[in-house]
Design a protein around this motif. Structure first.
Motif, PDB file in Angstrom:
ATOM      1  N   UNK A   1     -15.299  45.777  67.994  1.00 50.81           N
ATOM      2  CA  UNK A   1     -14.445  45.452  66.868  1.00 50.81           C
ATOM      3  C   UNK A   1     -14.646  46.443  65.732  1.00 50.81           C
ATOM      4  N   UNK A   2     -15.881  46.722  65.391  1.00 48.20           N
ATOM      5  CA  UNK A   2     -16.144  47.626  64.282  1.00 48.20           C
ATOM      6  C   UNK A   2     -15.831  49.067  64.646  1.00 48.20           C
ATOM      7  N   UNK A   3     -15.934  49.409  65.927  1.00 47.71           N
ATOM      8  CA  UNK A   3     -15.612  50.766  66.355  1.00 47.71           C
ATOM      9  C   UNK A   3     -14.135  51.062  66.115  1.00 47.71           C
ATOM     10  N   UNK A   4     -13.288  50.093  66.441  1.00 51.83           N
ATOM     11  CA  UNK A   4     -11.853  50.259  66.259  1.00 51.83           C
ATOM     12  C   UNK A   4     -11.511  50.434  64.782  1.00 51.83           C
ATOM     13  N   UNK A   5     -12.127  49.631  63.942  1.00 49.77           N
ATOM     14  CA  UNK A   5     -11.889  49.722  62.506  1.00 49.77           C
ATOM     15  C   UNK A   5     -12.387  51.048  61.953  1.00 49.77           C
ATOM     16  N   UNK A   6     -13.538  51.486  62.412  1.00 51.72           N
ATOM     17  CA  UNK A   6     -14.084  52.762  61.962  1.00 51.72           C
ATOM     18  C   UNK A   6     -13.177  53.921  62.369  1.00 51.72           C
ATOM     19  N   UNK A   7     -12.699  53.915  63.590  1.00 52.57           N
ATOM     20  CA  UNK A   7     -11.829  54.994  64.064  1.00 52.57           C
ATOM     21  C   UNK A   7     -10.511  54.993  63.293  1.00 52.57           C
ATOM     22  N   UNK A   8      -9.932  53.810  63.056  1.00 57.42           N
ATOM     23  CA  UNK A   8      -8.680  53.735  62.305  1.00 57.42           C
ATOM     24  C   UNK A   8      -8.875  54.187  60.859  1.00 57.42           C
ATOM     25  N   UNK A   9     -10.013  53.877  60.266  1.00 57.36           N
ATOM     26  CA  UNK A   9     -10.302  54.328  58.905  1.00 57.36           C
ATOM     27  C   UNK A   9     -10.465  55.840  58.859  1.00 57.36           C
ATOM     28  N   UNK A  10     -11.138  56.402  59.846  1.00 67.07           N
ATOM     29  CA  UNK A  10     -11.291  57.857  59.900  1.00 67.07           C
ATOM     30  C   UNK A  10      -9.952  58.558  60.112  1.00 67.07           C
ATOM     31  N   UNK A  11      -9.092  57.969  60.934  1.00 68.02           N
ATOM     32  CA  UNK A  11      -7.747  58.521  61.125  1.00 68.02           C
ATOM     33  C   UNK A  11      -6.989  58.482  59.805  1.00 68.02           C
ATOM     34  N   UNK A  12      -7.075  57.356  59.096  1.00 65.24           N
ATOM     35  CA  UNK A  12      -6.391  57.221  57.817  1.00 65.24           C
ATOM     36  C   UNK A  12      -6.853  58.282  56.825  1.00 65.24           C
ATOM     37  N   UNK A  13      -8.154  58.469  56.714  1.00 66.47           N
ATOM     38  CA  UNK A  13      -8.686  59.445  55.756  1.00 66.47           C
ATOM     39  C   UNK A  13      -8.291  60.873  56.135  1.00 66.47           C
ATOM     40  N   UNK A  14      -8.360  61.192  57.418  1.00 67.05           N
ATOM     41  CA  UNK A  14      -8.001  62.543  57.858  1.00 67.05           C
ATOM     42  C   UNK A  14      -6.518  62.821  57.625  1.00 67.05           C
ATOM     43  N   UNK A  45       2.003  45.021  76.574  1.00 64.21           N
ATOM     44  CA  UNK A  45       1.101  44.340  75.647  1.00 64.21           C
ATOM     45  C   UNK A  45       0.907  45.158  74.368  1.00 64.21           C
ATOM     46  N   UNK A  46       1.974  45.361  73.606  1.00 65.70           N
ATOM     47  CA  UNK A  46       1.826  46.210  72.421  1.00 65.70           C
ATOM     48  C   UNK A  46       0.953  45.591  71.329  1.00 65.70           C
ATOM     49  N   UNK A  47       0.783  44.281  71.319  1.00 66.82           N
ATOM     50  CA  UNK A  47      -0.036  43.653  70.282  1.00 66.82           C
ATOM     51  C   UNK A  47      -1.510  44.006  70.425  1.00 66.82           C
ATOM     52  N   UNK A  48      -1.973  44.140  71.645  1.00 65.40           N
ATOM     53  CA  UNK A  48      -3.381  44.439  71.884  1.00 65.40           C
ATOM     54  C   UNK A  48      -3.639  45.940  72.000  1.00 65.40           C
ATOM     55  N   UNK A  49      -2.646  46.731  71.748  1.00 64.22           N
ATOM     56  CA  UNK A  49      -2.743  48.156  72.004  1.00 64.22           C
ATOM     57  C   UNK A  49      -3.346  48.905  70.819  1.00 64.22           C
ATOM     58  N   UNK A  50      -4.363  49.690  71.102  1.00 65.35           N
ATOM     59  CA  UNK A  50      -4.939  50.568  70.091  1.00 65.35           C
ATOM     60  C   UNK A  50      -3.968  51.696  69.774  1.00 65.35           C
ATOM     61  N   UNK A  51      -3.122  52.030  70.734  1.00 67.02           N
ATOM     62  CA  UNK A  51      -2.119  53.069  70.516  1.00 67.02           C
ATOM     63  C   UNK A  51      -1.139  52.651  69.436  1.00 67.02           C
ATOM     64  N   UNK A  52      -0.732  51.391  69.451  1.00 71.18           N
ATOM     65  CA  UNK A  52       0.181  50.898  68.431  1.00 71.18           C
ATOM     66  C   UNK A  52      -0.479  50.898  67.055  1.00 71.18           C
ATOM     67  N   UNK A  53      -1.728  50.470  67.002  1.00 73.30           N
ATOM     68  CA  UNK A  53      -2.435  50.459  65.715  1.00 73.30           C
ATOM     69  C   UNK A  53      -2.597  51.862  65.154  1.00 73.30           C
ATOM     70  N   UNK A  54      -2.978  52.792  66.003  1.00 74.28           N
ATOM     71  CA  UNK A  54      -3.136  54.158  65.516  1.00 74.28           C
ATOM     72  C   UNK A  54      -1.778  54.764  65.153  1.00 74.28           C
ATOM     73  N   UNK A  55      -0.740  54.409  65.885  1.00 72.83           N
ATOM     74  CA  UNK A  55       0.603  54.871  65.528  1.00 72.83           C
ATOM     75  C   UNK A  55       1.045  54.349  64.170  1.00 72.83           C
ATOM     76  N   UNK A  56       0.724  53.100  63.885  1.00 70.94           N
ATOM     77  CA  UNK A  56       1.058  52.540  62.575  1.00 70.94           C
ATOM     78  C   UNK A  56       0.288  53.239  61.456  1.00 70.94           C
ATOM     79  N   UNK A  57      -0.962  53.581  61.722  1.00 71.69           N
ATOM     80  CA  UNK A  57      -1.741  54.313  60.719  1.00 71.69           C
ATOM     81  C   UNK A  57      -1.164  55.709  60.525  1.00 71.69           C
ATOM     82  N   UNK A  58      -0.836  56.387  61.627  1.00 74.54           N
ATOM     83  CA  UNK A  58      -0.251  57.720  61.528  1.00 74.54           C
ATOM     84  C   UNK A  58       1.097  57.690  60.827  1.00 74.54           C
ATOM     85  N   UNK A  59       1.849  56.618  60.988  1.00 73.86           N
ATOM     86  CA  UNK A  59       3.175  56.518  60.385  1.00 73.86           C
ATOM     87  C   UNK A  59       3.116  56.100  58.927  1.00 73.86           C
TER      88      UNK A  59
END
Length: 83
Positions: A1-14, A45-59
């Motif tokens: 759980x925390x790994x996903x949040x950390x990666x999404x935060x790093x993507x956001x900052x970058x 299963x787009x709700x459980x997808x890390x790809x969707x979450x990272x796409x939303x951050x990138x967008x």
């Protein structure tokens, strides 16, 4: 759980830092985010997808940085017009 949040935060900052540097990066990340979101919806299963979450951050990050830049420009122009 925390790994996903950390990666999404790093993507956001970058993405935020690179979007401030160049307009081309802002456009690239917005298109990349839209493509990742479209890919995740067709994948399954787009709700459980890390790809969707990272796409939303990138967008959403370049769009937020663009709006923030517009707000700063409007604020600066408002200060110069008031004096």
């Amino acid at each position: 759980m925390y790994k996903r949040t950390l990666v999404l935060t790093l993507i956001f900052l970058a993405v935020a830092l690179l979007s401030l540097v160049a307009i081309q990066a802002l456009v690239f990340f917005a298109i990349l985010g839209l493509g990742l979101c479209a890919y995740a919806t067709y994948k399954g299963k787009p709700r459980d997808s890390f790809t969707l979450l990272s796409g939303l951050v990138f967008l959403s990050t370049p769009l937020a940085m663009f709006l923030l830049g517009l707000a700063v420009k409007a604020w600066l122009l408002g200060l110069s017009a008031a004096t």
